[in-house]
Design an enzyme around this catalytic site. Structure first.
Site, PDB file in Angstrom:
ATOM      1  N   SER A 161       6.716  10.544  18.512  1.00 40.46           N
ATOM      2  CA  SER A 161       7.679  11.554  18.187  1.00 40.46           C
ATOM      3  C   SER A 161       7.055  12.915  17.343  1.00 40.46           C
ATOM      4  O   SER A 161       7.129  14.020  18.001  1.00 40.46           O
ATOM      5  CB  SER A 161       8.849  11.216  17.638  1.00 40.46           C
ATOM      6  OG  SER A 161       9.696  10.238  17.999  1.00 40.46           O
ATOM      7  N   HIS A 218      16.219  11.731  13.223  1.00 41.86           N
ATOM      8  CA  HIS A 218      15.092  12.129  14.283  1.00 41.86           C
ATOM      9  C   HIS A 218      15.047  13.328  14.611  1.00 41.86           C
ATOM     10  O   HIS A 218      13.990  13.966  14.697  1.00 41.86           O
ATOM     11  CB  HIS A 218      15.355  11.008  15.180  1.00 41.86           C
ATOM     12  CG  HIS A 218      13.999  10.791  16.080  1.00 41.86           C
ATOM     13  ND1 HIS A 218      14.151  11.168  17.407  1.00 41.86           N
ATOM     14  CD2 HIS A 218      12.778  10.214  15.920  1.00 41.86           C
ATOM     15  CE1 HIS A 218      12.928  10.843  17.814  1.00 41.86           C
ATOM     16  NE2 HIS A 218      12.264  10.252  16.922  1.00 41.86           N
ATOM     17  N   ASP A 268      18.060  15.328  21.336  1.00 42.45           N
ATOM     18  CA  ASP A 268      17.964  14.201  20.438  1.00 42.45           C
ATOM     19  C   ASP A 268      19.263  13.986  19.918  1.00 42.45           C
ATOM     20  O   ASP A 268      20.019  14.090  20.444  1.00 42.45           O
ATOM     21  CB  ASP A 268      17.010  14.404  19.575  1.00 42.45           C
ATOM     22  CG  ASP A 268      15.929  13.278  18.933  1.00 42.45           C
ATOM     23  OD1 ASP A 268      16.529  12.641  18.265  1.00 42.45           O
ATOM     24  OD2 ASP A 268      15.036  13.436  19.209  1.00 42.45           O
TER      25      ASP A 268
END
Ligand SMILES: [Ca+2]
Ligand SMILES: [Ca+2]
Ligand SMILES: [Ca+2]
Length: 505
Positions: free
Chosen positions: A293, A120, A79
């Site tokens: 996610s 994230h 990520d």
């Protein structure tokens, strides 16, 4: 009447000729094995773990009760980096499972900006492996180790993606990827040549030949009319695509649908109070993690728990077990079908809600699945105009490569590689029906996709024929929804993955 002592009573009983055994019964101490409630301050908001409604639960507490918490399993988050010194992550952080492919150094520490745009990866990591302590919440696999592979937030090329997907193959067990092509409903994109090779290489060579586990978020673009069948990472047989389910078991507004979803996990709905708890930048906590996610992160944590039970599961064993154990949610939803092998499957949920209790129980007794075969059916078709009504589907007759070393009698994934031209790609619908009558919508119309590029050798994958026998007539229907659009179906090739022997365990 005189009361006898217990000892006297016993003696008297034993003296009777029909009595062979007598004992005074005592009260024994027996304590219910409740899991102690975690001390983490946000635990009370972790509804997606603590739900005990048997129809709407991941069964994580059941796994925890048998002391399965991901111990010994390494999960890497591919990520935008990781806040490696976050107080709720640092105890489980594993530098050996980490690398920074943007700056080419071993430390995936995130780069801060004023918008906190690189949060994230840290949020995904917390869902999997936030520690059991008095900080924030607790991860699904709170004793697993967590690595960061920094890839996003910078120029990404095919070679960088491939390097990230292939990093630490003999050390990392599970890779979590919650990114992909833009979910704007226009893109049809996926891994490049090298990234495709890396996924395949990971599945074949990773974990000393057992195969790396790649968990993928199915995508958040449904409000833009997007479908995950246009995302080549989700379509890969080597990834496990996870979609979202809200707290009432429905498909939330953002969660994309497609035939390549294997299963689903909880995430946010419209209700503001039902989001996912995680770690956030600057040592903080968040109750706002969301989207597919968050769902994929929960699934990755559950898979870590399953691997702790049985480290010898191959990448295909795990997929078979997910098919077998996932729970039907929203049973009245009209997209569910029962396929020819008896599995209920849907374009919204795959085989249903991932079940940690079912997976851990099965992992204990699981015998390895037979060798995988790939039977390829190359179809000779005359290029044909695409119509609005498709009375004449393309018929592909398969013998499942009978009597050859590629013979398949029990399907796993099916991939249809399709090429067509179209003056408006978003008006095309493609449905593949198996010989046992199971329909897979390989492409649904996308209102934002007006591309004139058509489709060139795109691998549409479906999980919906899992367990079926591929012998017989496959029927491919390609239609257009708008009369004025012109298009020609050019080619179809079917890849039938599966086994010759019954993989039933
Ligand atoms: Ca770095
Ligand atoms: Ca914690
Ligand atoms: Ca998408």
């Amino acid at each position: 009447m005189r009361r006898h002592s217990p000892l006297e009573t016993r003696k008297r009983l034993l003296s009777e000729k029909n009595v062979i055994w007598a004992r005074q019964q005592k009260a024994l101490v027996r304590v219910k094995r409740n899991v102690e409630d975690p001390l983490d301050p946000l635990w009370k908001e972790q509804w997606y773990i603590s739900s005990t409604n048997p129809e709407l639960s991941h069964g994580i507490l059941t796994a925890w009760r048998s002391n399965r918490t991901g111990r010994g399993v390494v999960v890497a988050i591919i990520d935008d980096g990781l806040e490696i010194d976050h107080p709720d992550l640092r105890d489980n952080y594993d530098p050996k499972a980490s690398y920074d492919f943007i700056d080419n150094d071993p430390i995936p520490q995130i780069h801060y900006d004023s918008a906190n745009s690189n949060k994230h990866g840290t949020r995904c990591a917390g869902v999997v492996a936030a520690a059991s302590n008095q900080i924030c919440g607790i991860g699904v696999a709170f004793r697993s180790r967590i690595g960061g592979i920094r890839l996003l937030n910078g120029r990404v090329t095919d070679i960088t993606e491939a390097s990230a997907l292939g990093f630490g193959l003999q050390y990392i067990h599970i890779y979590l990827a919650s990114w992909g092509p833009d979910d704007n409903g226009k893109k049809m994109d996926g891994p490049g040549y090298l990234a495709r090779k890396a996924l395949r290489h990971g599945a074949i060579k990773g974990r000393r030949g057992l195969g790396s586990i790649y968990v993928w978020a199915s995508g958040n673009g449904r409000s833009y009319g997007d479908t995950c069948s246009c995302d080549g990472f989700v379509n890969s047989v080597y990834s496990i695509a996870i979609s979202s389910v809200d707290e009432s078991g429905r498909s939330p507004w953002y969660s994309e649908w497609c035939a390549s979803i294997l299963a689903s996990a909880f995430s946010n709905s419209k209700k503001a109070d039902k989001r996912v708890i995680s770690t956030d930048l600057h040592g903080k906590c968040t109750d706002k993690h969301s989207g597919t996610s968050a769902a994929a992160s929960i699934a990755a944590g559950i898979f870590a728990i399953a691997l702790e039970v049985n480290m010898n599961l191959t990448w295909r064993c795990l997929q078979h077990m997910v098919v077998r154990t996932s729970k039907v949610i929203s049973p009245t939803d009209n997209d569910w079908v029962i396929n020819g092998a008896g599995y209920r499957v849907s374009h919204k949920f795959g085989f249903g809600l991932v079940d940690a209790a079912g997976l851990t129980a099965l992992a204990r007794v699981w015998a390895r699945v037979p060798k995988q075969h790939v039977c390829v059916e190359t179809v000779k078709i005359r290029p044909q105009p695409i119509q609005t009504s498709a009375r004449h589907g393309v018929v592909i007759t398969s013998l499942g490569c009978r009597n050859s070393h590629d013979e398949v009698r029990f399907l796993e994934h099916v991939v249809a590689i399709i090429s067509l031209t179209s003056t408006d790609r978003g008006s095309i619908r493609i449905v593949l029906t198996s010989p046992m009558g199971t329909p897979s919508e390989l492409l649904h119309p996308r209102r934002n996709d007006h591309s004139k590029d058509g489709i060139l050798n795109w691998p549409f994958m479906t999980t919906h024929c899992w367990g079926e026998n591929p012998q017989g007539e496959w029927i491919l229907h390609v239609r257009k929804t708008v009369q004025s659009v012109e298009g020609i179906l050019q080619s179809v090739t079917l890849y039938l993955y599966g086994t010759k022997e019954d993989p039933k365990n």
